[in-house]
Scaffold this motif. Structure first.
Motif, PDB file in Angstrom:
ATOM      1  N   HIS A 275       0.648  -1.110   0.051  1.00 40.36           N
ATOM      2  CA  HIS A 275      -0.338  -0.336  -0.314  1.00 40.36           C
ATOM      3  C   HIS A 275       0.730   1.477   0.012  1.00 40.36           C
ATOM      4  O   HIS A 275       0.410   2.259  -0.090  1.00 40.36           O
ATOM      5  CB  HIS A 275      -0.947   0.162   1.018  1.00 40.36           C
ATOM      6  CG  HIS A 275      -0.538  -0.155   2.449  1.00 40.36           C
ATOM      7  ND1 HIS A 275       0.656  -0.670   3.411  1.00 40.36           N
ATOM      8  CD2 HIS A 275      -0.422   0.630   3.501  1.00 40.36           C
ATOM      9  CE1 HIS A 275       1.061  -0.753   4.095  1.00 40.36           C
ATOM     10  NE2 HIS A 275       0.697   0.708   4.282  1.00 40.36           N
ATOM     11  N   LEU A 276       2.276   1.463   0.205  1.00 47.49           N
ATOM     12  CA  LEU A 276       2.953   2.561   0.418  1.00 47.49           C
ATOM     13  C   LEU A 276       3.935   2.453  -1.058  1.00 47.49           C
ATOM     14  O   LEU A 276       4.087   3.590  -1.363  1.00 47.49           O
ATOM     15  CB  LEU A 276       4.017   2.105   1.303  1.00 47.49           C
ATOM     16  CG  LEU A 276       3.411   1.675   2.843  1.00 47.49           C
ATOM     17  CD1 LEU A 276       5.077   1.402   3.487  1.00 47.49           C
ATOM     18  CD2 LEU A 276       3.450   3.342   3.165  1.00 47.49           C
TER      19      LEU A 276
ATOM     20  N   ARG B 214      -0.630   3.847  -4.945  1.00 47.39           N
ATOM     21  CA  ARG B 214      -0.708   4.692  -4.213  1.00 47.39           C
ATOM     22  C   ARG B 214      -2.149   4.841  -5.219  1.00 47.39           C
ATOM     23  O   ARG B 214      -3.115   5.296  -4.832  1.00 47.39           O
ATOM     24  CB  ARG B 214      -0.313   5.596  -4.027  1.00 47.39           C
ATOM     25  CG  ARG B 214       0.055   5.177  -2.698  1.00 47.39           C
ATOM     26  CD  ARG B 214       1.451   6.269  -1.557  1.00 47.39           C
ATOM     27  NE  ARG B 214       1.004   7.354  -1.671  1.00 47.39           N
ATOM     28  CZ  ARG B 214      -0.121   8.043  -0.233  1.00 47.39           C
ATOM     29  NH1 ARG B 214       0.057   6.935   0.573  1.00 47.39           N
ATOM     30  NH2 ARG B 214      -0.328   9.088  -0.128  1.00 47.39           N
TER      31      ARG B 214
ATOM     32  N   ASP C 261       9.921   4.707  -0.866  1.00 43.43           N
ATOM     33  CA  ASP C 261       9.128   6.088  -0.124  1.00 43.43           C
ATOM     34  C   ASP C 261       7.658   6.170  -0.772  1.00 43.43           C
ATOM     35  O   ASP C 261       7.641   6.147  -1.540  1.00 43.43           O
ATOM     36  CB  ASP C 261      10.264   6.999  -0.091  1.00 43.43           C
ATOM     37  CG  ASP C 261      11.468   6.912   0.902  1.00 43.43           C
ATOM     38  OD1 ASP C 261      11.531   5.690   1.065  1.00 43.43           O
ATOM     39  OD2 ASP C 261      12.495   8.533   0.596  1.00 43.43           O
ATOM     40  N   VAL C 262       7.491   6.533   0.456  1.00 44.56           N
ATOM     41  CA  VAL C 262       5.635   7.100   0.471  1.00 44.56           C
ATOM     42  C   VAL C 262       5.673   8.068  -0.819  1.00 44.56           C
ATOM     43  O   VAL C 262       5.108   8.026  -1.844  1.00 44.56           O
ATOM     44  CB  VAL C 262       5.077   7.611   1.374  1.00 44.56           C
ATOM     45  CG1 VAL C 262       3.865   8.075   1.071  1.00 44.56           C
ATOM     46  CG2 VAL C 262       5.003   6.345   2.350  1.00 44.56           C
TER      47      VAL C 262
END
Length: 409
Positions: free
Chosen positions: A138-139, A144, A229-230
């Motif tokens: 989900h990251l 996303r 990273d997000v």
């Protein structure tokens, strides 16, 4: 059924590949094996590829190959290659490597890192396409995009192909399938499809699995998938809306695939700049700012050939006026060193980054805040001003403003 469906077990780690027969090969395919024996290929994480080979015989050929590489470090092909076969006969190419640990004896142990895995697979029916599969929790930025907008599938009609994105939330998978066309041919497409993602996310986005389907055969690649990273300060695309994402992706892919040198270079220059930003994303704030200022100048240079006619005419007029002034300065009586300094201030007489960015701001391609921030960053970090090592609201705002991330550009 997609070609890569049968390889999805490589989306999980740790995983071990048992090669009952393996060999390390020297510079060319005609070179004899410098070491041979059973080998384990270990993937402890999705980012890690390593091997451990047990071998017998003299270590001299291996040591000679290692010395050859040290003498030719600038030649990537001086490294060794690992090839091997599983018990069921499946043959693997395991990419480039150099031993990192060696223990010699009756049974010597050789260990090292690997770049990737590759294997051929016959196809039941002729196919011509490129497939990617990403492990996307989900990251992951692709998850996303799809998840936030509740998309399971999205198709883009582009460059003579129908590019299909699919998201499987429960399996943590995002796939991209690209039927080949004249403008999206085999091999080149494998690089082009990922390049817009690297620019948009400002990170080294790469799939875990890739397939090049040509006729009745597929070449399967198992790749180390970088941890992402997000969000990243270096990203070009900042929106969360799917419409904006796919529109920007399509425009960047067209730019990359249709570039005049697209089939002559390994990577587009714009992608190269964003890759540099991604590499320093975890570095000191000064190094990040130096890279940001330098990449901005590089992007401005790439834009110059495409500036409006009147801007180019103005640049030529300015260059002519500068050249005339140089002649007058050189004809003056006075200290030669002072005259050289005055002349240097007028050169290069061509278009400067400052002028290019100013014109872009006047054309509303970038904002005036971005122009002002680039001036501040460039004039400080390029002349030795070390930024405070800890985050501050003001410096972070400067970094965000200075990038070319206007969606209208």
């Amino acid at each position: 059924m997609a070609t890569l469906d049968s390889w999805r077990h490589f989306l999980k780690a740790p995983k071990t590949l048992e090669l009952v027969e393996a060999k390390l090969i020297g510079r060319t395919s005609m070179s004899p094996a410098v070491a041979a024996g059973p080998c384990k290929v270990q993937m402890n994480t999705l980012q890690d590829f390593s091997f451990s080979m047990t071998t017998t015989g003299s270590p001299i050929p291996l040591l000679q190959a290692i010395n050859h590489h040290h003498e030719h470090r600038d030649d990537g092909t001086s490294r060794l290659r690992l090839e091997g076969k599983e018990a069921d006969g499946t043959e693997w190419l395991c990419g480039w490597t150099m031993p990192q640990n060696m223990s010699f004896g009756d049974q010597s142990i050789i260990e090292g890192k690997l770049t990737s895995l590759m294997v051929d697979q016959p196809l039941d029916s002729p196919n011509s396409s490129t497939e990617f599969i990403f492990h996307a929790d989900h990251l992951h930025p692709l998850a996303r995009v799809m998840g936030t907008n509740r998309l399971q599938q999205k198709e883009i009609d582009l460059l003579g192909s129908k590019i299909k994105f699919a998201y499987e939330r429960e399996n943590k998978v995002v796939s991209i399938t690209v039927p080949h066309s004249d403008q999206l041919p085999p091999t080149w497409t494998e690089n082009w499809i990922a390049e817009p993602l690297r620019i948009m996310f400002g990170q080294c986005v790469a799939p875990r699995l890739a397939a090049r389907n040509i006729g009745g055969m597929a070449i399967i690649h198992i790749l180390p998938q970088p941890a992402l990273d997000v969000a990243s300060w270096s990203s070009f695309w900042r929106d969360e809306k799917a419409e904006s994402f796919f529109d920007t992706y399509a425009r960047l892919l067209q730019f990359i695939a249709l570039a005049p040198d697209a089939r002559k270079v390994e990577i587009n220059e714009v992608t190269r700049f964003y890759d540099e930003l991604a590499r320093v994303a975890g570095s000191s704030r000064w190094v990040m700012s130096l890279t940001l200022a330098g990449c901005t100048e590089g992007l401005a240079m790439l834009l110059r050939p495409f500036l409006k006619t009147e801007l180019v005419a103005q640049e030529k007029a300015d260059s002519k006026a500068a050249a005339a002034l140089v002649e007058k300065i050189e004809a003056l009586e006075g200290d030669n060193e002072l005259k050289k300094a005055a002349v240097a201030a007028l050169r290069p007489k061509g278009m400067s980054t400052e002028r290019t960015l100013k014109w872009l701001a006047q054309a509303d391609v970038i904002t005036h805040d971005q122009l002002a921030t680039w001036r501040k960053l460039r004039n400080s970090v390029m002349h030795g001003k070390i930024l405070y090592p800890y985050a501050s609201q003001e410096e972070d705002a400067d970094g965000r403003r200075s990038k070319f991330n206007r969606q209208t550009s």
